[in-house]
Structures are given as C-alpha cells and as structure tokens.
Design an enzyme around this catalytic site. Structure first.
Site, short mmCIF file in Angstrom:
data_model
loop_
_atom_site.label_atom_id
_atom_site.label_comp_id
_atom_site.label_asym_id
_atom_site.label_seq_id
_atom_site.Cartn_x
_atom_site.Cartn_y
_atom_site.Cartn_z
N GLY A 193 -12.76 -5.61 -1.82
CA GLY A 193 -12.46 -4.44 -2.64
C GLY A 193 -13.64 -3.86 -3.40
O GLY A 193 -14.45 -4.59 -3.97
N HIS A 253 -15.82 -6.89 5.83
CA HIS A 253 -16.32 -5.77 6.65
C HIS A 253 -17.84 -5.83 6.82
O HIS A 253 -18.51 -4.80 6.73
CB HIS A 253 -15.92 -4.43 6.03
CG HIS A 253 -14.44 -4.21 5.95
ND1 HIS A 253 -13.71 -4.47 4.83
CD2 HIS A 253 -13.56 -3.81 6.88
CE1 HIS A 253 -12.43 -4.20 5.06
NE2 HIS A 253 -12.31 -3.80 6.29
N ASP A 288 -6.55 -1.67 -3.23
CA ASP A 288 -7.91 -1.87 -2.73
C ASP A 288 -8.08 -3.36 -2.50
O ASP A 288 -7.78 -4.17 -3.38
CB ASP A 288 -8.91 -1.35 -3.78
CG ASP A 288 -10.35 -1.41 -3.30
OD1 ASP A 288 -10.60 -1.05 -2.12
OD2 ASP A 288 -11.22 -1.80 -4.08
N THR A 321 -6.95 -4.68 0.75
CA THR A 321 -5.74 -5.02 1.53
C THR A 321 -5.97 -6.26 2.39
O THR A 321 -5.07 -7.12 2.49
CB THR A 321 -5.32 -3.82 2.42
OG1 THR A 321 -5.05 -2.71 1.56
CG2 THR A 321 -4.09 -4.13 3.24
N ASP A 324 0.85 -1.20 0.00
CA ASP A 324 0.00 0.00 0.00
C ASP A 324 0.89 1.25 0.00
O ASP A 324 0.65 2.19 -0.77
CB ASP A 324 -0.89 0.06 1.26
CG ASP A 324 -1.82 -1.13 1.41
OD1 ASP A 324 -3.03 -0.95 1.32
OD2 ASP A 324 -1.33 -2.26 1.62
#
Ligand SMILES: Nc1ncnc2c1ncn2[C@@H]1O[C@H](COP(=O)(O)O)[C@@H](OP(=O)(O)O)[C@H]1O
Ligand SMILES: [Mg+2]
Ligand SMILES: [Mg+2]
Ligand SMILES: [Mg+2]
Length: 311
Positions: A220, A198, A121, A123, A50
C-alpha cells in the site's frame, strides 16, 4: 453552523467520518470470510471490501457535495443502485470542522474539487492477511494539487481504559498540518520502504543504487507514507508504473501537510485534475522532508530515470 465552514474543510471533515465507516466495512467483510475476489489484471485484485467501501464513500460524499468530482479506483458498476442507509454517512468530524481554512482555499467551489478515492489500498496484503498494511484513502485536490487528505487504517489497535479500539484516521490539510497520530522524526540511517507485491527488475535496480541500511517491503501507498510520518522509514522508493492517482493523492496531501514531499522518480509532481490519466507512469519517490527527498533523488542515476520516462 457548519454552513459557515469553508467547503474544503467540510469535505475533509466528512471524509474523515466516511473513511471510518468504510474501515468498518473492510473489517466486516473480512470477519464474514467471503472476500469475493475478482482478478482485474496481473497481480491486481478486487474484493467485496473494495467494492462496498467505495460505494459507501462515493454515495456519502456525492449526497453531500453533488458537484464535487469524485473518482474511485473500482469501476462504474460498483457505484450504481441503492446504497444501504447505514452506509450513507452524513456526519462530519468535529475536530476537523473547527480547523482554520488556509486563505487560498477559503473560496473554493464544489466544481473546483476533485476527490480521489482508494477504498482499500493494499488489497493484495488484505487477501494475504497482512491487515496492518491496509488503508482507506480519500484525497482532495484543488487546481490539480492535493490540498487535503485522509489515511484511515482499519486494523490499527489502541487500548483505551482497558478496551481495544480498532482503527485510526490520519488527516492532513495544507498549511494547517496533520492530525490523528503523533509524527516522529526520520530514522538515523537510510531505511527505504517499498512494494511487497509489485516488484520488478527496475524496482530492484533502484533499491540497489540507494544503498540503504535496510529495506522494508510492505503493502500500500498509504501505509508506506505512514511509515515515513512515524519515523519507521526515511524514503519511499517505487521505480515502476503501477500506482494510480487514487494511490498517491491522499498520501501526498498528508505528507506535504507535514512538510514532506511525494513526486515521481524524476522529481516531478503528479497532477490530480479530473482529466488526468490515472496511471502514475514514472513511479513514486517520497520522503518526510524536502532535504531527504532531494538526497534520494540525487542518488537515482539518470539512466534509471530515462528508463522510466521512456516506458
Ligand atoms: N504493477 C501493478 N499493477 C497493479 N497495481 C499496482 C501495481 N503496482 C502498484 N499497484 C497498486 O499501487 C498500490 C500500492 O502498491 P504496492 O503495495 O505494491 O506498493 C496498490 O493499490 P491497491 O491495493 O489499492 O490496488 C497496488 O495495487
Ligand atoms: Mg487495487
Ligand atoms: Mg491503492
Ligand atoms: Mg485499492
């Protein structure tokens, strides 16, 4: 002469070249095996890939377009100090340079452009070995709207004359269209793509009410929008805060150039001016056509929209 080419097209052509280089950095860090993981927050990580990919992208674009506003996901210290010369990309993609610039973008100046950079995107998926989900995102906005963008997939494999080629770069430009891949129509049944790493109760509630034939859980924002463009999914649903402007700027630009739509869960567009707050507080709803987007939006109950709006 590239100087005759309108600025937005030059920034896009340079972004394609820079995203390719950043993708190689992402692969190199992984093959070295020293990821240098830093925990930024709950379920929120940063790796050497990143950091390095962002340095390459920002240094290269800033050197060529000094007055363009560039905002990257990773924090300021990542962008300081000297950058290795092989990370300073000065090339531009020739195919993109030859595109016809839409009339309303022909006289855009550097100061009018905000570039949103997500150097990596997905990670979480990168650290867990779901490498196909990883993308490099460069979104170009003018007057708060994403007008052009790049989604680069470092781990996409193609065979050319018996040789394996790693990586592909997808671009989109308002009114011109998309390139770097072959778009496909949406699937016949409702297939939703959503977060893999998430989720929360509100995210699950929204998925439940959609009553989909299938739910794909992948990493992502870039990869999910690619799934829409390639006919693998019908709608991208994420009923939660968590994504930021750099997650959605390039995907929205590419998707809308292909005739699709990306908004929050209330159906409102995000704005991408330089003074905007980073978080996309009211989630993400995207589809490859306006009809599908509207269909999905109508399925979301008002109480769920209110819950997000009042968060
Ligand atoms: N709750 C949350 N906290 C931090 N980042 C989140 C988040 N929800 C989504 N994101 C970010 O939004 C992007 C897409 O998320 P997802 O894969 O879950 O759909 C990822 O970008 P990055 O990998 O660039 O950080 C992810 O980190
Ligand atoms: Mg991140
Ligand atoms: Mg991201
Ligand atoms: Mg990122």
């Amino acid at each position: 002469m590239t100087s005759n080419v309108p600025l937005v097209v030059r920034v896009l052509a340079s972004s394609v070249a820079v995203a390719n280089r950043a993708g190689k950095i992402v692969r190199d860090v992984m093959s070295k095996g020293e990821l240098g993981i830093i925990v930024k927050g709950k379920n929120d990580y940063q790796t050497e890939a990143d950091r390095s990919a962002q340095r390459c992208i920002i240094a290269s674009l800033a050197a060529q377009f000094p007055k363009v506003n560039i905002i990257g996901e990773e924090d300021g210290s990542t962008n300081e100090g000297e950058v290795a010369s092989d990370w300073l990309i000065t090339e531009a993609d020739k195919e993109v340079l030859s595109l016809e610039c839409p009339v309303n973008l022909q006289s855009v100046k550097e100061e009018d452009i905000v570039v949103w950079v997500d150097p990596l995107d997905g990670t979480a998926e990168y650290t867990q070995g779901f490498l196909e989900h990883v993308t490099v995102l460069i979104g170009i906005s003018v007057n708060e709207k994403p007008v052009a963008g790049v989604i680069h997939q470092p781990y996409y494999k193609t065979m050319l004359n018996g040789e394996k080629i790693m990586g592909r770069t997808i671009w989109g430009l308002q009114e011109v269209g998309v390139g770097g891949f072959t778009p496909a129509p949406p699937p016949d049944s409702l297939i939703i793509t959503t977060t893999r790493s998430h989720s929360n109760p509100l995210v699950e509630k929204a998925l439940q009410v959609m009553d989909a034939a299938e739910i794909l859980r992948v990493g992502g924002a870039g990869y999910k929008v690619l799934q829409l463009l390639e006919g693998k999914a019908s709608v991208y649903v994420f009923a939660s805060p968590g994504c930021k402007k750099w997650d959605t700027c390039a995907p929205e630009a590419v998707l809308s150039a292909a005739g699709g739509q990306l908004t929050d869960m209330l159906g409102d567009f995000y704005k991408y001016g330089k003074a905007e707050l980073y978080p996309n507080k009211t989630g993400v709803l995207a589809a490859v056509s306006k009809e599908l987007h509207n269909y999905a939006l109508k399925k979301i109950p008002q109480e769920l929209k209110d819950a997000l709006a009042n968060k």
